[in-house]
Motif scaffolding. Structure first.
Motif, PDB file in Angstrom:
ATOM      1  N   TYR A 170       0.784  -1.239   0.000  1.00 14.61           N
ATOM      2  CA  TYR A 170       0.000   0.000   0.000  1.00 14.61           C
ATOM      3  C   TYR A 170       0.814   1.287   0.000  1.00 14.61           C
ATOM      4  O   TYR A 170       0.331   2.319  -0.451  1.00 14.61           O
ATOM      5  CB  TYR A 170      -0.923   0.048   1.232  1.00 14.61           C
ATOM      6  N   ALA A 171       2.029   1.262   0.566  1.00 13.22           N
ATOM      7  CA  ALA A 171       2.726   2.529   0.795  1.00 13.22           C
ATOM      8  C   ALA A 171       3.388   3.039  -0.478  1.00 13.22           C
ATOM      9  O   ALA A 171       3.752   2.265  -1.368  1.00 13.22           O
ATOM     10  CB  ALA A 171       3.768   2.363   1.899  1.00 13.22           C
ATOM     11  N   ASP A 185       1.072   7.507   2.046  1.00 14.23           N
ATOM     12  CA  ASP A 185       0.035   7.143   1.079  1.00 14.23           C
ATOM     13  C   ASP A 185       0.252   7.936  -0.206  1.00 14.23           C
ATOM     14  O   ASP A 185       1.182   8.731  -0.317  1.00 14.23           O
ATOM     15  CB  ASP A 185      -1.378   7.331   1.661  1.00 14.23           C
ATOM     16  N   PRO A 208      -6.173   2.762   1.363  1.00 17.52           N
ATOM     17  CA  PRO A 208      -4.718   2.926   1.515  1.00 17.52           C
ATOM     18  C   PRO A 208      -4.355   3.963   2.576  1.00 17.52           C
ATOM     19  O   PRO A 208      -3.349   3.821   3.268  1.00 17.52           O
ATOM     20  CB  PRO A 208      -4.270   3.395   0.120  1.00 17.52           C
ATOM     21  N   TRP A 209      -5.194   5.011   2.722  1.00 15.27           N
ATOM     22  CA  TRP A 209      -4.939   5.997   3.779  1.00 15.27           C
ATOM     23  C   TRP A 209      -4.961   5.330   5.149  1.00 15.27           C
ATOM     24  O   TRP A 209      -4.046   5.523   5.962  1.00 15.27           O
ATOM     25  CB  TRP A 209      -5.980   7.126   3.729  1.00 15.27           C
ATOM     26  N   THR A 222      -1.898   2.796   5.455  1.00 13.69           N
ATOM     27  CA  THR A 222      -0.545   3.360   5.561  1.00 13.69           C
ATOM     28  C   THR A 222      -0.388   4.242   6.793  1.00 13.69           C
ATOM     29  O   THR A 222       0.638   4.171   7.477  1.00 13.69           O
ATOM     30  CB  THR A 222      -0.147   4.169   4.307  1.00 13.69           C
TER      31      THR A 222
END
Ligand SMILES: [Zn+2]
Length: 173
Positions: A81-82, A101, A110-111, A114
């Motif tokens: 994700y990062a 993110d 993802p926010w 991460t």
């Protein structure tokens, strides 16, 4: 000065508390986000579904039995994700801090992954131990963080600890 990574850990715990149910209530999710300084959030059904999926992935960090397993779950989440870390000062009162993110107005899943993973990874590195756990009460199982000193906790809240103590006492007598 507040430290956003540390703040992201209690936020993750509170969000997982309302998201790790079969059908998360959007109003509860919005309320938790507001309580943690995300004002005027509007969430579509797809946003809530995305946050729910992110919460299921983050739960694995809390379920990890030891620090090495927790670290490998976090490393897997970063890899998935990062984005490259970037410094930002867009949030009121936080000053410069790291984000990992894709964008300040990026998607919710993802926010959550991460921002929570950065906080949990910082806490893991600081403690050299697991950053949290799952409540030992069979009727609860909610995640909690090992923030603050003292002896390692087993329950998410004093309420769960008391309920289990009473249940154990009843079972003995
Ligand atoms: Zn509990």
């Amino acid at each position: 000065m507040a430290f956003p990574h540390r703040d992201s850990v209690p936020r993750a715990v509170d969000l997982l508390g309302v998201l790790l149910v079969p059908a998360p209530d959007p109003a509860s999710v919005v309320r938790v986000l507001r309580d943690h300084g995300e004002p005027d959030v509007r969430l579509s059904a797809a946003d809530v579904a995305e946050l729910h999926a992110a919460a299921v992935e983050l739960r694995e960090v809390f379920a990890a039995p030891d620090v090495a397993s927790a670290a490998s779950v976090l490393n897997r989440l970063f890899a998935a994700y990062a984005r490259p870390p970037r410094l930002t000062d867009h949030e009121e009162g936080y000053g410069w801090h790291l984000h990992a993110d894709a964008a300040d107005d990026g998607p919710w899943g993802p926010w959550l992954v991460t921002s929570s993973a950065l906080g949990l990874a910082s806490l893991l590195a600081e403690r050299q131990d697991v950053p949290g756990g799952l409540c030992a009460s069979p009727s609860c199982g909610k995640p909690f963080a090992h923030t603050g000193g003292g002896s390692p906790r087993r329950y998410c809240s004093p309420r769960c600890a008391t309920r289990e103590r009473v249940a154990a006492h009843r079972a003995r007598t």
